[in-house]
Design a protein around this motif. Structure first.
Motif, PDB file in Angstrom:
ATOM      1  N   PHE A 113       0.839  -1.207   0.000  1.00 57.11           N
ATOM      2  CA  PHE A 113       0.000   0.000   0.000  1.00 57.11           C
ATOM      3  C   PHE A 113       0.873   1.256   0.000  1.00 57.11           C
ATOM      4  O   PHE A 113       0.677   2.171  -0.814  1.00 57.11           O
ATOM      5  CB  PHE A 113      -0.919  -0.021   1.237  1.00 57.11           C
ATOM      6  CG  PHE A 113      -1.863   1.150   1.300  1.00 57.11           C
ATOM      7  CD1 PHE A 113      -3.153   1.049   0.804  1.00 57.11           C
ATOM      8  CD2 PHE A 113      -1.453   2.360   1.839  1.00 57.11           C
ATOM      9  CE1 PHE A 113      -4.021   2.127   0.853  1.00 57.11           C
ATOM     10  CE2 PHE A 113      -2.312   3.449   1.894  1.00 57.11           C
ATOM     11  CZ  PHE A 113      -3.603   3.326   1.397  1.00 57.11           C
ATOM     12  N   ARG A 114       1.822   1.290   0.926  1.00 60.98           N
ATOM     13  CA  ARG A 114       2.679   2.491   1.047  1.00 60.98           C
ATOM     14  C   ARG A 114       3.547   2.684  -0.193  1.00 60.98           C
ATOM     15  O   ARG A 114       3.825   3.810  -0.588  1.00 60.98           O
ATOM     16  CB  ARG A 114       3.572   2.386   2.281  1.00 60.98           C
ATOM     17  CG  ARG A 114       2.819   2.361   3.603  1.00 60.98           C
ATOM     18  CD  ARG A 114       2.339   3.739   3.984  1.00 60.98           C
ATOM     19  NE  ARG A 114       1.712   3.735   5.291  1.00 60.98           N
ATOM     20  CZ  ARG A 114       0.755   4.585   5.667  1.00 60.98           C
ATOM     21  NH1 ARG A 114       0.314   5.490   4.824  1.00 60.98           N
ATOM     22  NH2 ARG A 114       0.248   4.530   6.868  1.00 60.98           N
ATOM     23  N   GLU A 117       1.434   4.166  -2.766  1.00 56.26           N
ATOM     24  CA  GLU A 117       1.033   5.529  -2.370  1.00 56.26           C
ATOM     25  C   GLU A 117       2.124   6.580  -2.653  1.00 56.26           C
ATOM     26  O   GLU A 117       1.824   7.778  -2.770  1.00 56.26           O
ATOM     27  CB  GLU A 117       0.694   5.527  -0.864  1.00 56.26           C
ATOM     28  CG  GLU A 117       0.045   6.823  -0.383  1.00 56.26           C
ATOM     29  CD  GLU A 117      -0.072   6.870   1.131  1.00 56.26           C
ATOM     30  OE1 GLU A 117       0.709   6.179   1.814  1.00 56.26           O
ATOM     31  OE2 GLU A 117      -0.933   7.617   1.624  1.00 56.26           O
ATOM     32  N   LYS A 127      -5.713  12.301   2.541  1.00 55.37           N
ATOM     33  CA  LYS A 127      -5.388  10.931   2.936  1.00 55.37           C
ATOM     34  C   LYS A 127      -6.448   9.961   2.414  1.00 55.37           C
ATOM     35  O   LYS A 127      -6.125   8.885   1.892  1.00 55.37           O
ATOM     36  CB  LYS A 127      -5.296  10.865   4.459  1.00 55.37           C
ATOM     37  CG  LYS A 127      -4.741   9.572   4.989  1.00 55.37           C
ATOM     38  CD  LYS A 127      -4.626   9.627   6.497  1.00 55.37           C
ATOM     39  CE  LYS A 127      -4.129   8.294   7.045  1.00 55.37           C
ATOM     40  NZ  LYS A 127      -4.058   8.285   8.505  1.00 55.37           N
ATOM     41  N   ARG A 130      -6.098   9.563  -1.301  1.00 55.35           N
ATOM     42  CA  ARG A 130      -4.937   8.719  -1.616  1.00 55.35           C
ATOM     43  C   ARG A 130      -5.282   7.252  -1.404  1.00 55.35           C
ATOM     44  O   ARG A 130      -4.956   6.390  -2.225  1.00 55.35           O
ATOM     45  CB  ARG A 130      -3.734   9.119  -0.748  1.00 55.35           C
ATOM     46  CG  ARG A 130      -3.149  10.474  -1.066  1.00 55.35           C
ATOM     47  CD  ARG A 130      -1.708  10.598  -0.568  1.00 55.35           C
ATOM     48  NE  ARG A 130      -1.553  10.325   0.840  1.00 55.35           N
ATOM     49  CZ  ARG A 130      -1.651  11.220   1.811  1.00 55.35           C
ATOM     50  NH1 ARG A 130      -1.912  12.473   1.502  1.00 55.35           N
ATOM     51  NH2 ARG A 130      -1.465  10.881   3.072  1.00 55.35           N
ATOM     52  N   ARG A 131      -5.949   6.987  -0.293  1.00 53.88           N
ATOM     53  CA  ARG A 131      -6.332   5.609   0.014  1.00 53.88           C
ATOM     54  C   ARG A 131      -7.198   5.037  -1.111  1.00 53.88           C
ATOM     55  O   ARG A 131      -6.963   3.911  -1.570  1.00 53.88           O
ATOM     56  CB  ARG A 131      -7.070   5.570   1.351  1.00 53.88           C
ATOM     57  CG  ARG A 131      -7.733   4.241   1.675  1.00 53.88           C
ATOM     58  CD  ARG A 131      -8.218   4.192   3.101  1.00 53.88           C
ATOM     59  NE  ARG A 131      -7.130   4.081   4.032  1.00 53.88           N
ATOM     60  CZ  ARG A 131      -6.501   2.942   4.338  1.00 53.88           C
ATOM     61  NH1 ARG A 131      -6.861   1.813   3.759  1.00 53.88           N
ATOM     62  NH2 ARG A 131      -5.516   2.916   5.193  1.00 53.88           N
ATOM     63  N   LYS A 132      -8.140   5.828  -1.563  1.00 50.76           N
ATOM     64  CA  LYS A 132      -9.051   5.366  -2.618  1.00 50.76           C
ATOM     65  C   LYS A 132      -8.268   5.043  -3.896  1.00 50.76           C
ATOM     66  O   LYS A 132      -8.479   3.995  -4.521  1.00 50.76           O
ATOM     67  CB  LYS A 132     -10.078   6.468  -2.884  1.00 50.76           C
ATOM     68  CG  LYS A 132     -11.288   6.015  -3.667  1.00 50.76           C
ATOM     69  CD  LYS A 132     -12.282   7.146  -3.786  1.00 50.76           C
ATOM     70  CE  LYS A 132     -13.315   6.827  -4.857  1.00 50.76           C
ATOM     71  NZ  LYS A 132     -14.145   7.969  -5.176  1.00 50.76           N
ATOM     72  N   GLU A 135      -6.139   1.853  -3.398  1.00 52.33           N
ATOM     73  CA  GLU A 135      -6.964   0.637  -3.396  1.00 52.33           C
ATOM     74  C   GLU A 135      -7.441   0.291  -4.802  1.00 52.33           C
ATOM     75  O   GLU A 135      -7.455  -0.874  -5.195  1.00 52.33           O
ATOM     76  CB  GLU A 135      -8.160   0.828  -2.451  1.00 52.33           C
ATOM     77  CG  GLU A 135      -7.732   0.744  -0.984  1.00 52.33           C
ATOM     78  CD  GLU A 135      -8.836   1.134   0.001  1.00 52.33           C
ATOM     79  OE1 GLU A 135      -8.617   0.964   1.197  1.00 52.33           O
ATOM     80  OE2 GLU A 135      -9.890   1.627  -0.447  1.00 52.33           O
TER      81      GLU A 135
END
Lengths: 233, 380
Positions: A113-114, A117, A127, A130-132, A135
């Motif tokens: 993930f990181r 990102e 945040k 970014r997560r969306k 994913e």
């Protein structure tokens, strides 16, 4: 001039004109690339082949804004990058280019993930946004359930998928893949090539790939050959 | 904030190395703060000395006494507002290791001159009413578990083999650096019980000067008053006397500076080397970061931030350790009556930790910043 255009009528997104790159080795000047002319359209999947030292990676580096040409120009989406300063070129890369390397080049201390990102840290996304994005990218490469894994906990093929997710997460203009299957077994390599084809066919990505593998090159819309710094179809 | 995970992940890459580097910071800053606390301990006497007070001692030696009759003549000097006297006692409480200053004071005037020492009025009156009365500083009372009403035996003083005192009060200080380890008792009790040759003799005088009066002129006038007498005096400001006493112990400041510099320079080398190793190991990763769009400045800041974070954690731990250590009070058993960590030491410790952290990371950070992406990627 080599014009690679799968759709024929689309406007060239990458225009390379009289591109040359010379290096000095001691007192000897090496002409790695000699007057390359090339047009690549949006949504093309182009493979570059050639013997070692033929200039494939150098051409990729110049198109990707990692290096500056000795002469000639590279224009991407209407912006001539060969005249940009080093700092501007860095920002330009962040916005326009997704890189995929032979050795994946993930940061071993970060989770999948990181790692994915990372390019988004340079944007103004929140945040949650970014997560969306991360994913979505991981789901696209089939690793939605592997987000928390560190690179050492993934197979080579999975690591390369994470690298591809990192390359597409910021919605770059095109992908530069330097031997993306060079360190993978046949099955994993096929999976990666399937993924690249899917990105081109279903998401309209433009992919430039350097490879030694003729079977990988067969997956591209066109294969270009470089020999002693000269490009041919 | 969004770069914290990357920062922490990099520091967690070699946990033992990061812990040892932070640990070396902690030890160095702990030592540095301790040196400043010791220096402050030395300086405490100078800081605590009254700016308006003159110390009058025997011209030939501090240990030579002066007649008690000098007080009236000192009071006649223009500019002197009040004068009191005291004698050093030098006895032993239970064990020779139990060092603390014991003074026979003039209970009628002492409080007027040393107004920074605070004694509850009722306790002071009880002290004034009891010839064997005594007053102890809060620090020394706590150290020995004394409470008002206790009987305190003190032996083996130059004035006699055994004295007993009734603790009538406990004083506190108006300022954080006031010495709370003194033990006072009445000079008239000493005069009565002490040896014949010491009768009518005091150790020194302290004179408080009127506001606006020139300290140097008043001091000169006091000494002039006793010139060519059997007990000539030497008068100087209390601060100057404390400072000259400090000077007799050598150049403490230089010593502190040298030790502190060596410790910090060593820390700089160790940390710098560690940071450089860390950056060298990550050349390829830094190249990847630059490839995907991290600019020179971002890479520089990331590496510098690692050094700063290690420094902040290690330095913070060092300061905390020093604070805890000094909270335990004087570790020498009486040499530093007001042993404490000054606020300036905390600021200096934090500042130096951060500066060393940034300085140590500077060269590796510049190396990372100047990293040529194509060449670095070619090495992969």
């Amino acid at each position: 001039m080599v014009h690679v255009g799968a759709n024929g009528d689309s406007k060239s997104i990458i225009q390379v004109r009289r591109l040359a790159k010379n290096y000095l080795r001691g007192n000897e000047e090496l002409h790695v690339l000699q007057g390359i002319d090339l047009d690549i359209d949006q949504g093309d999947f182009v493979a570059f082949m050639g013997p070692s030292g033929s200039g494939k990676t150098t051409l990729l580096n110049l198109i990707g804004g990692l290096d500056v040409p000795s002469s000639g120009s590279v224009t991407v989406a209407g912006e001539q990058i060969s005249s940009l300063s080093r700092a501007k070129l860095t920002g330009w890369r962040a916005r326009h280019v997704g890189f995929v390397f032979q050795m994946y080049n993930l940061l071993p201390v970060l989770s999948a993930f990181r790692n994915v990102e990372l390019p988004l840290l340079l944007t103004h996304l929140s945040k949650a946004e970014r997560r969306k994005h991360v994913e979505t990218a991981l789901a696209l490469v089939g690793l939605a359930d592997f987000a928390t894994r560190k690179p050492r906990e993934l197979s080579g093929g999975q690591q390369q998928r994470v690298a591809i997710a990192r390359a597409i997460v910021a919605d770059s203009t095109f992908l530069l893949c330097d031997e993306p299957t060079g360190d993978l077994d046949r099955q994993s390599a096929d999976g990666i090539l399937d993924l690249l084809q899917e990105l081109v066919a279903q998401h309209g990505k433009t992919v430039l790939m350097v490879t030694h593998d003729p079977r990988a090159a067969e997956r591209a819309h066109a294969t270009l050959h470089l020999d002693k710094g000269v490009l041919s179809t | 904030m969004k770069f914290w995970p990357l920062l922490f992940a990099n520091l967690g890459r070699r946990k033992l190395r990061t812990a040892l580097t932070a640990g070396s910071f902690a030890v160095a800053i702990f030592l540095f703060c301790l040196l400043l606390a010791i220096r402050a301990g030395f300086q405490q006497g100078v800081e605590a000395a009254g700016a308006d007070r003159l110390l009058v001692i025997n011209k030939f030696s501090f240990i030579q006494p002066l007649p008690v009759a000098h007080r009236d003549r000192i009071l006649q000097v223009p500019g002197v507002e009040e004068a009191t006297f005291a004698s050093w006692f030098g006895g032993i409480y239970q064990d020779p290791k139990n060092m603390f200053p014991q003074f026979a004071i003039d209970h009628r005037t002492y409080r007027d001159v040393f107004s920074e020492f605070l004694v509850p009025e009722a306790e002071w009156q009880a002290f004034a009413a009891d010839k064997m009365g005594a007053i102890a500083g809060e620090g020394i009372a706590r150290r020995f578990g004394w409470k008002v009403g206790d009987r305190i035996p003190i032996k083996d003083s130059p004035y006699g083999s055994y004295f007993e005192f009734n603790l009538r009060g406990i004083y506190t200080g108006a300022r954080p650096h006031d010495d709370l380890t003194q033990f006072w008792f009445r000079w008239d009790y000493l005069d009565e019980k002490g040896p014949v040759e010491m009768k009518g003799r005091v150790g020194w005088y302290t004179a408080r000067v009127k506001p606006g009066a020139a300290m140097a002129v008043v001091a000169r006038d006091i000494d002039a008053r006793f010139a060519n007498s059997a007990f000539e005096t030497r008068t100087q400001s209390e601060q100057a006397w404390m400072a000259s006493w400090l000077e007799q112990m050598g150049n403490i400041e230089l010593l502190m500076l040298v030790i502190g510099s060596v410790v910090l320079f060593t820390l700089l080398l160790v940390t710098g080397n560690t940071m450089a190793m860390s950056v060298r190991e990550r050349t390829s990763e830094l190249a990847v970061l630059k490839t995907i769009g991290f600019g020179d400045g971002a890479v520089l800041v990331l590496v510098l931030a690692e050094g700063a974070l290690i420094a902040a954690v290690g330095g913070g731990a060092g300061i905390l350790l020093a604070k805890l250590f000094t909270l335990g009070g004087d570790p020498t058993g009486g040499f530093f009556p007001a042993f404490r960590l000054p606020g300036s030491a905390v600021v200096a410790g934090a500042g130096i930790a951060l500066a060393v952290g940034l300085l140590a990371g500077l060269i590796p950070a510049l190396t990372a910043m100047r990293l040529h992406v194509v060449q670095a990627l070619r090495r992969l």
